[in-house]
Design a protein around this motif. Structure first.
Motif, PDB file in Angstrom:
ATOM      1  N   ARG A 180       0.794  -1.114  -0.031  1.00 37.99           N
ATOM      2  CA  ARG A 180       0.050  -0.041  -0.513  1.00 37.99           C
ATOM      3  C   ARG A 180       1.174   1.461   0.042  1.00 37.99           C
ATOM      4  O   ARG A 180       0.733   1.991  -0.569  1.00 37.99           O
ATOM      5  CB  ARG A 180      -0.640  -0.178   1.212  1.00 37.99           C
ATOM      6  CG  ARG A 180      -2.110   1.155   1.010  1.00 37.99           C
ATOM      7  CD  ARG A 180      -3.312   0.956   3.085  1.00 37.99           C
ATOM      8  NE  ARG A 180      -3.792   2.060   2.222  1.00 37.99           N
ATOM      9  CZ  ARG A 180      -4.788   2.511   3.084  1.00 37.99           C
ATOM     10  NH1 ARG A 180      -5.717   1.424   3.018  1.00 37.99           N
ATOM     11  NH2 ARG A 180      -5.915   3.508   2.627  1.00 37.99           N
ATOM     12  N   ARG A 181       1.936   1.217   0.689  1.00 39.20           N
ATOM     13  CA  ARG A 181       2.690   2.431   0.555  1.00 39.20           C
ATOM     14  C   ARG A 181       3.379   2.814  -0.495  1.00 39.20           C
ATOM     15  O   ARG A 181       3.620   3.875  -1.114  1.00 39.20           O
ATOM     16  CB  ARG A 181       3.819   2.031   1.310  1.00 39.20           C
ATOM     17  CG  ARG A 181       3.625   2.379   3.095  1.00 39.20           C
ATOM     18  CD  ARG A 181       4.849   2.563   4.221  1.00 39.20           C
ATOM     19  NE  ARG A 181       5.637   1.663   3.920  1.00 39.20           N
ATOM     20  CZ  ARG A 181       4.724   0.209   5.260  1.00 39.20           C
ATOM     21  NH1 ARG A 181       4.694   0.264   6.314  1.00 39.20           N
ATOM     22  NH2 ARG A 181       6.262   0.021   5.359  1.00 39.20           N
ATOM     23  N   GLU A 200       0.714   4.511  -2.911  1.00 42.47           N
ATOM     24  CA  GLU A 200       0.297   5.669  -2.466  1.00 42.47           C
ATOM     25  C   GLU A 200       1.515   6.165  -2.868  1.00 42.47           C
ATOM     26  O   GLU A 200       1.287   7.560  -3.119  1.00 42.47           O
ATOM     27  CB  GLU A 200      -0.179   5.857  -0.711  1.00 42.47           C
ATOM     28  CG  GLU A 200      -1.019   4.620  -0.686  1.00 42.47           C
ATOM     29  CD  GLU A 200      -1.429   5.065   0.961  1.00 42.47           C
ATOM     30  OE1 GLU A 200      -2.816   4.973   1.433  1.00 42.47           O
ATOM     31  OE2 GLU A 200      -0.456   5.113   1.843  1.00 42.47           O
ATOM     32  N   THR A 252      -4.375   6.456  -5.648  1.00 41.31           N
ATOM     33  CA  THR A 252      -5.486   6.375  -4.610  1.00 41.31           C
ATOM     34  C   THR A 252      -6.199   5.530  -4.291  1.00 41.31           C
ATOM     35  O   THR A 252      -6.865   4.863  -4.776  1.00 41.31           O
ATOM     36  CB  THR A 252      -6.852   7.487  -5.344  1.00 41.31           C
ATOM     37  OG1 THR A 252      -5.497   8.794  -5.604  1.00 41.31           O
ATOM     38  CG2 THR A 252      -7.339   7.353  -4.068  1.00 41.31           C
ATOM     39  N   GLY A 308      -7.218   0.695  -5.052  1.00 42.21           N
ATOM     40  CA  GLY A 308      -7.130   1.815  -5.735  1.00 42.21           C
ATOM     41  C   GLY A 308      -6.297   1.633  -7.203  1.00 42.21           C
ATOM     42  O   GLY A 308      -6.834   0.598  -7.957  1.00 42.21           O
TER      43      GLY A 308
END
Length: 384
Positions: free
Chosen positions: A346-347, A350, A355, A376
């Protein structure tokens, strides 16, 4: 079978003449013709002379084929070759083949020629089907086929691959009543997006670049020297926990992944890159997989070698690949998914500009089970 001439849509399709040999020889020096067809390599003047005076003449006389020289109807200039490379009277079927001279490309010449030959074959020869075949990766031939009304229906291993080409081939067919009218723009799916992707995927996979501070990274096709790195990364406990790689992971799995990457590029379905460190050594993989039903959508996947984690390399690589997909392939939306709890993935997403939009219950498969996934996206407008 008596040779004939066809005049249609600005083209003159006529039997080959001995005087065409020089132009045929010149056209067949083209790297694309030599790469994607079965012409002899190197292609010498005697090959061209034999084709126009013997091979083409014999095909007409025996009724086994109908090879046409494609010419400008006004000037008579040779523009290419198109015709029936075989005729099967038992099945009332024929196979169509073509090439375009380098000086005639970009004008819709071969699309018009294929339609003209198809109309003639159905009306004059009473054929019930035309077959088209091309090596997987020959996207320009596929684009011509689509625009000529041919329905590409799958893959069939080729009986006579071109030189050192692949054995995997696309196959399609055309039936009476399916040929677009003269001047028609062609069936759905043969517009500019297909042309753009044909130009990309018919060429060797490119090398992309990403930077983290003063460190330059490369995204390049996978090579055999990367296999040890792939194996080590796929045996790492975090990779096993958060991905669906085979477990236990074997070298044969890595070899299969290497083969998959090359074939996926040829098919135009995926772009699989190795993230290479400043010394060009393996540091991870990042893939862009096109959606088979939505041409504007793709999904990314990535894994980072343990020694390369925490350096900001994968966010830079993911950002570079996504930007290439949007600007180079015309994508409107690129999606990322990860198992809920995979905060490292996830990091990365992002930091690359994605998003996070929410959670998909049972959104991904994990070793026979369905598990929840974060989802995302990065949109084309996010790059502006």
């Amino acid at each position: 079978m008596e040779p004939v001439e066809i005049i249609e849509d600005g083209l003159l399709l006529r039997p080959w003449l001995a005087s065409d040999a020089e132009d045929v020889h010149r056209a067949c020096q083209d790297p694309d013709i030599q790469r994607w067809t079965t012409v002899p390599r190197p292609y010498r003047p005697e090959h061209a002379h034999g084709f126009v005076t013997e091979i083409a003449t014999r095909a007409w006389a025996d009724g086994t084929g109908a090879p046409f020289a494609v010419c400008d109807a006004t000037t008579g200039q040779l523009l290419g070759s198109c015709g029936l490379v075989s005729i099967d009277r038992t099945l009332d079927s024929g196979e169509i083949g073509y090439w375009t001279a380098p000086w005639a490309r970009g004008r819709g010449v071969t699309v018009r020629a294929v339609r003209a030959v198809a109309r003639w074959a159905f009306e004059a020869l009473s054929l019930r089907r035309l077959i088209w075949q091309a090596e997987v990766g020959n996207h320009f031939s596929r684009l011509v086929a689509l625009r000529a009304g041919i329905q590409v229906s799958g893959e069939l291993r080729l009986a006579h691959p071109a030189g050192d080409g692949r054995a995997e081939g696309w196959v399609g067919s055309l039936l009476p009543g399916e040929v677009p009218a003269v001047g028609a723009t062609g069936p759905a799916g043969s517009g500019t997006l297909d042309a753009r992707r044909a130009a990309v995927f018919s060429r060797p996979q490119p090398v992309l670049f990403a930077a983290v501070g003063h460190t330059e990274l490369r995204l390049r096709p996978m090579e055999e020297r990367d296999l040890d790195g792939v194996v080590a990364t796929c045996r790492d406990p975090d990779t096993v926990r958060w991905t669906s790689v085979p477990h236990p992971y074997q070298r044969t799995d890595a070899e299969g992944y290497l083969g998959y990457g090359g074939l996926a590029w040829a098919r135009g379905s995926s772009a699989c890159f190795v993230l290479a460190d400043p010394d060009d050594a393996f540091a991870g993989t990042v893939d862009l997989r096109l959606n088979p039903t939505d041409p504007l959508l793709a999904e990314v996947g990535f894994m980072t070698a343990p020694h390369a984690r925490g350096r900001g390399w994968m966010p830079a690589a993911l950002g570079a690949l996504t930007a290439w997909g949007i600007t180079g392939l015309g994508l409107a939306r690129v999606e990322w998914k990860a198992h809920v709890g995979n905060t490292a993935s996830r990091r990365v997403a992002e930091k690359a500009g994605f998003t996070v939009e929410g959670t998909l219950r049972g959104g991904v498969s994990q070793r026979g089970d369905r598990v929840d996934a974060w989802v995302g996206a990065l949109l084309a407008e996010d790059l502006t």
